[in-house]
Design a protein around this motif. Structure first.
Motif, PDB file in Angstrom:
ATOM      1  N   PRO A 125      -4.084  18.764  16.026  1.00 56.91           N
ATOM      2  CA  PRO A 125      -3.628  17.916  17.129  1.00 56.91           C
ATOM      3  C   PRO A 125      -3.126  16.565  16.623  1.00 56.91           C
ATOM      4  O   PRO A 125      -3.579  16.067  15.595  1.00 56.91           O
ATOM      5  CB  PRO A 125      -4.898  17.744  17.980  1.00 56.91           C
ATOM      6  N   GLU A 126      -2.200  15.983  17.363  1.00 53.57           N
ATOM      7  CA  GLU A 126      -1.550  14.747  16.937  1.00 53.57           C
ATOM      8  C   GLU A 126      -2.555  13.636  16.617  1.00 53.57           C
ATOM      9  O   GLU A 126      -2.400  12.906  15.645  1.00 53.57           O
ATOM     10  CB  GLU A 126      -0.602  14.268  18.037  1.00 53.57           C
ATOM     11  N   GLY A 127      -3.617  13.513  17.410  1.00 54.70           N
ATOM     12  CA  GLY A 127      -4.572  12.426  17.232  1.00 54.70           C
ATOM     13  C   GLY A 127      -5.408  12.539  15.973  1.00 54.70           C
ATOM     14  O   GLY A 127      -6.093  11.580  15.595  1.00 54.70           O
ATOM     15  N   GLU A 128      -5.397  13.705  15.310  1.00 51.84           N
ATOM     16  CA  GLU A 128      -6.161  13.900  14.070  1.00 51.84           C
ATOM     17  C   GLU A 128      -5.252  13.979  12.849  1.00 51.84           C
ATOM     18  O   GLU A 128      -5.718  14.145  11.730  1.00 51.84           O
ATOM     19  CB  GLU A 128      -6.960  15.213  14.156  1.00 51.84           C
ATOM     20  N   ARG A 129      -3.944  13.860  13.055  1.00 54.97           N
ATOM     21  CA  ARG A 129      -2.988  14.202  12.004  1.00 54.97           C
ATOM     22  C   ARG A 129      -3.037  13.243  10.817  1.00 54.97           C
ATOM     23  O   ARG A 129      -2.872  13.645   9.667  1.00 54.97           O
ATOM     24  CB  ARG A 129      -1.578  14.247  12.591  1.00 54.97           C
ATOM     25  N   GLY A 130      -3.256  11.955  11.075  1.00 54.52           N
ATOM     26  CA  GLY A 130      -3.322  10.998   9.975  1.00 54.52           C
ATOM     27  C   GLY A 130      -4.470  11.303   9.032  1.00 54.52           C
ATOM     28  O   GLY A 130      -4.320  11.286   7.808  1.00 54.52           O
ATOM     29  N   GLN A 131      -5.643  11.604   9.616  1.00 57.47           N
ATOM     30  CA  GLN A 131      -6.810  11.916   8.792  1.00 57.47           C
ATOM     31  C   GLN A 131      -6.606  13.200   7.993  1.00 57.47           C
ATOM     32  O   GLN A 131      -6.928  13.266   6.799  1.00 57.47           O
ATOM     33  CB  GLN A 131      -8.049  12.073   9.682  1.00 57.47           C
ATOM     34  N   ILE A 132      -6.065  14.235   8.659  1.00 56.79           N
ATOM     35  CA  ILE A 132      -5.926  15.525   7.988  1.00 56.79           C
ATOM     36  C   ILE A 132      -4.818  15.476   6.945  1.00 56.79           C
ATOM     37  O   ILE A 132      -4.957  16.063   5.855  1.00 56.79           O
ATOM     38  CB  ILE A 132      -5.667  16.647   9.010  1.00 56.79           C
ATOM     39  N   THR A 133      -3.721  14.775   7.230  1.00 60.76           N
ATOM     40  CA  THR A 133      -2.670  14.647   6.221  1.00 60.76           C
ATOM     41  C   THR A 133      -3.174  13.858   5.027  1.00 60.76           C
ATOM     42  O   THR A 133      -2.861  14.180   3.875  1.00 60.76           O
ATOM     43  CB  THR A 133      -1.417  13.966   6.806  1.00 60.76           C
ATOM     44  N   THR A 134      -3.980  12.827   5.294  1.00 56.24           N
ATOM     45  CA  THR A 134      -4.550  12.057   4.187  1.00 56.24           C
ATOM     46  C   THR A 134      -5.539  12.911   3.406  1.00 56.24           C
ATOM     47  O   THR A 134      -5.585  12.841   2.172  1.00 56.24           O
ATOM     48  CB  THR A 134      -5.235  10.782   4.708  1.00 56.24           C
ATOM     49  N   LEU A 135      -6.342  13.726   4.114  1.00 52.16           N
ATOM     50  CA  LEU A 135      -7.238  14.644   3.416  1.00 52.16           C
ATOM     51  C   LEU A 135      -6.430  15.606   2.547  1.00 52.16           C
ATOM     52  O   LEU A 135      -6.755  15.822   1.369  1.00 52.16           O
ATOM     53  CB  LEU A 135      -8.072  15.432   4.424  1.00 52.16           C
ATOM     54  N   PHE A 136      -5.385  16.190   3.124  1.00 51.91           N
ATOM     55  CA  PHE A 136      -4.493  17.091   2.393  1.00 51.91           C
ATOM     56  C   PHE A 136      -3.943  16.402   1.147  1.00 51.91           C
ATOM     57  O   PHE A 136      -4.040  16.917   0.025  1.00 51.91           O
ATOM     58  CB  PHE A 136      -3.369  17.517   3.341  1.00 51.91           C
ATOM     59  N   ASN A 137      -3.391  15.216   1.324  1.00 51.87           N
ATOM     60  CA  ASN A 137      -2.809  14.486   0.195  1.00 51.87           C
ATOM     61  C   ASN A 137      -3.871  13.968  -0.761  1.00 51.87           C
ATOM     62  O   ASN A 137      -3.596  13.720  -1.941  1.00 51.87           O
ATOM     63  CB  ASN A 137      -1.959  13.328   0.712  1.00 51.87           C
ATOM     64  N   SER A 138      -5.117  13.812  -0.262  1.00 48.15           N
ATOM     65  CA  SER A 138      -6.200  13.331  -1.129  1.00 48.15           C
ATOM     66  C   SER A 138      -6.573  14.348  -2.191  1.00 48.15           C
ATOM     67  O   SER A 138      -7.272  14.013  -3.152  1.00 48.15           O
ATOM     68  CB  SER A 138      -7.441  12.981  -0.294  1.00 48.15           C
TER      69      SER A 138
END
Length: 433
Positions: A125-138
């Motif tokens: 969901p859009e509201g979680e995307r920053g955290q999950i993309t950062t986790l992915f990129n982390s």
């Protein structure tokens, strides 16, 4: 409500971890490899960079076909290729053979970010995307953090060849898990109905009606005609240059500065990346809490990108520091800044792209821009080290690029990335800020 989409987030995070473990292995094992093959700093710079040559070449074509073939197939095929190439590195006999393995590895690794972007758009969901993309990129920092110590231990105990073979086997184990468990949220049997409904309702935004899944993808020409794309691409280029300078040369820099053994070099290399993993996720969570949906869709995340790039300028102080603990703190801040700026910039791909089917293509363009610049960082640094005997000018070059990137992000990464074949929905025509 259940959070089984967290397992998907963990899967794509772990594939990037393996990706970067394989990348950093050569840097950690550089000393014995250079000694065995008789390689100069310039030759090592080209070897460090080599996997990026095919990585960059393959990014755009892969971005164009991800939606057609599917993220599951693309990610799986890519992992199989780069894992086999990594394992075969342990069987190389000269510079040419190890170079060939690195080129194959780069082609396989080019699948991870375009496919990952589509997975995030479909599952999160859009509201979680920053955290999950950062986790992915982390995974790009967790990989070096774990890989540096693991590879250093293997090299110290068994030599550099078994280290690469073990990493290749690890990738093939992950591949088996991916094939068995992953699929689209509409079809996987292990996803509860309530969570499935939330994902499908909110993956394009909480106040935006669902987008027709049959909407045609935008052409590459259309995508490249949008100024926002160039803001994302060029700022990513300046961020990734600094990231690859450290990813490829940090072990050598620490050995030269602190006079460390191979194992101690791996341990000291892992510390900044472990710190970055924690700090990056914390910063991402804060950004998701503070950014409103309107700010997200109008490019408001660029202010976080620029703030992180500003912290990256602390790299200029590294050459003035003689205290080991303080040097590691500064490197941790710089690596955190680089990785988090990159993650936020990649998050903006999904923030600003109106047609979800365009996300892999846009992501490919942005990652292409970053790595096209990143691939020259090891080479330029190799020449700088050979000519000057130190890293001061390497850090100055990276800092100058960051300043350019800050300006480009602020001025260009502002508007939506509209779909080519349909008119933007009224709710999605946001005013730029």
């Amino acid at each position: 409500m259940s959070y089984r989409r967290g397992w998907v987030a963990l899967l794509i995070f772990s594939v990037v971890v393996i990706n970067y473990m394989d990348r950093v292995a050569l840097s950690v094992a550089a000393k014995p490899i250079a000694a065995e093959f008789g390689l100069s700093p310039v030759a090592m710079g080209y070897l460090f960079s080599s996997f990026l040559w095919t990585y960059v070449i393959c990014l755009i074509p892969i971005g164009l076909i991800v939606d057609r073939i599917g993220s599951k197939t693309i990610m799986g095929a890519g992992l199989a290729l780069w894992s086999l190439a990594t394992a075969l590195t342990g069987l190389t006999w000269n510079l040419g053979s190890i170079l060939g393995c690195r080129l194959c590895m780069g082609a396989g690794e080019a699948t991870s970010y375009p496919a990952g972007a589509r997975v995030i758009r479909d599952w999160i969901p859009e509201g979680e995307r920053g955290q999950i993309t950062t986790l992915f990129n982390s995974g790009a920092v967790a990989g070096p953090a774990v890989g540096a110590v693991f590879v250093a231990w293997l090299v110290s105990q068994f030599g550099w060849r078994p280290a690469f073979i073990c990493l290749g086997i690890l990738g093939l184990i992950w591949l088996a898990a991916w094939v068995v468990w992953f699929g689209p949220p509409e079809r996987v049997s292990w996803l509860p109905a309530g969570e499935r409904a939330k994902i499908l309702a909110e993956r394009h935004g909480r106040d935006i009606e669902d987008i027709d899944a049959d909407t045609a993808q935008s052409s590459l020409f259309h995508i490249l005609s949008i100024p926002t794309i160039w803001g994302l691409v060029l700022s990513q280029a300046t961020i990734v240059y600094l990231g690859y300078l450290f990813l490829t040369w940090m072990p050598t820099y620490l050995q030269k500065t602190l006079h460390l053994s191979v194992f101690d070099t791996g341990l000291f290399t892992s510390i900044p990346y472990l710190g970055t993993l924690v700090l990056g996720l914390l910063i991402a969570r804060i950004s998701d809490k503070l950014l409103t949906p309107a700010a997200v869709r109008s490019g408001g995340r660029r202010y976080y990108v620029v703030s992180m790039m500003a912290f990256g300028l602390l790299v200029l102080t590294a050459s003035m520091i003689t205290n080991t603990a303080l040097l590691l703190v500064v490197i941790t801040v710089v690596v955190t800044a680089s990785n988090t700026a990159s993650a936020f910039n990649l998050t903006m791909v999904n923030d600003l792209t109106e047609n979800p089917r365009d996300a892999p293509r846009v992501m490919s363009c942005v990652v292409f821009g970053g790595n096209a610049c990143g691939l020259i960082a090891p080479i330029v640094t190799g020449y700088v080290v050979q000519v000057t005997g130190g890293f001061d000018w390497a850090f100055r070059i990276a800092s100058a690029l960051l300043v350019v990137g800050m300006v480009l992000s602020l001025t260009l990464s502002r508007g939506r990335i509209p779909a080519q074949h349909v008119s933007p929905r009224p709710a999605m025509r946001e005013a730029t800020t």
